[in-house]
Design an enzyme around this catalytic site. Sequence first.
Site, PDB file in Angstrom:
ATOM      1  N   LYS A   1      -3.038   8.258   3.412  1.00 34.01           N
ATOM      2  CA  LYS A   1      -4.199   8.025   4.274  1.00 34.01           C
ATOM      3  C   LYS A   1      -3.902   8.454   5.713  1.00 34.01           C
ATOM      4  O   LYS A   1      -4.790   8.979   6.400  1.00 34.01           O
ATOM      5  CB  LYS A   1      -4.614   6.558   4.237  1.00 34.01           C
ATOM      6  CG  LYS A   1      -5.252   6.121   2.937  1.00 34.01           C
ATOM      7  CD  LYS A   1      -6.573   6.823   2.657  1.00 34.01           C
ATOM      8  CE  LYS A   1      -7.281   6.257   1.446  1.00 34.01           C
ATOM      9  NZ  LYS A   1      -8.527   6.989   1.114  1.00 34.01           N
TER      10      LYS A   1
ATOM     11  N   TYR B   1       0.831  -1.201   0.000  1.00 34.48           N
ATOM     12  CA  TYR B   1       0.000   0.000   0.000  1.00 34.48           C
ATOM     13  C   TYR B   1       0.867   1.253   0.000  1.00 34.48           C
ATOM     14  O   TYR B   1       0.458   2.315  -0.481  1.00 34.48           O
ATOM     15  CB  TYR B   1      -0.927  -0.033   1.215  1.00 34.48           C
ATOM     16  CG  TYR B   1      -2.177   0.803   1.078  1.00 34.48           C
ATOM     17  CD1 TYR B   1      -2.959   0.754  -0.074  1.00 34.48           C
ATOM     18  CD2 TYR B   1      -2.597   1.624   2.107  1.00 34.48           C
ATOM     19  CE1 TYR B   1      -4.118   1.508  -0.187  1.00 34.48           C
ATOM     20  CE2 TYR B   1      -3.759   2.383   2.010  1.00 34.48           C
ATOM     21  CZ  TYR B   1      -4.505   2.320   0.865  1.00 34.48           C
ATOM     22  OH  TYR B   1      -5.651   3.064   0.752  1.00 34.48           O
TER      23      TYR B   1
END
Length: 254
Positions: free
Chosen positions: A160, A153
Amino acid sequence: MGLLSGKQILVTGVLTESSIAFHVARLAQREGAAVVVTGYGRLGLVERIAARLPQPAPVLELDVTDSAHLDSLADRIRPHADRLDGVLHSIGFAPRTALGGDFLTTPWEDVATAVQVSTYSLKALAMAAAPLMEDGGSIVGLDFDASVAWPGYDWMGVAKAGLESCSRYLAGYLGPRGIRVNLVCAGPLRTIAAKGIPGFGDFESTWKSRAPLGWDSSDPEPVARTCLALMSGWLPSTTGEIVHADGGLHAIGG
């Protein structure tokens, strides 16, 4: 009387029927809200998808990296809605070099793109919508757990984490205006965005085996319902919060 009866909602990020944003728009209409949709790039596709909502919804173009789009957003919304009671931020992007294990070699230009589109855009959208939120309202962003490092990720995880911090600062600065800012932290869902994440299947298997309530990665509705709850009048004192809609996995240790 629906949960959002009489409310006017802006939903960004509608691209396909599998998107969380589409289901937020669909359920918002079902619960009595008037909905305005924004899209980026393939606007014809967004218009075709929006036509599948229970009721017609106007579609506006919004590129959150384009200051002209942001500066004109309130004026472009006004013919369709005289105010906004809720805004869904469903916007995120990272170049391929920023995902998939190349964390140590990702160039700054690609990191900057990921952060601008996926993090800073929450603040940019909030400021663009604020002129229509003079009576307060609710801004809800979509999150994926940034408390740990997920394999592959990479810089989207960093973005995020920034989104989570940004939402707290916005909650602090916009609270005096009566604007609540919260995030919904979803489990993995099979969306267009998910297809661009290397190793997404590993996320699915993790949730399937560990989420105490179970998890259906093909069903965005539980996440959409959580977004609507935050946009309703039933959580008037909740802001700066991350509400998990992930089957409970976040609460379970390894």
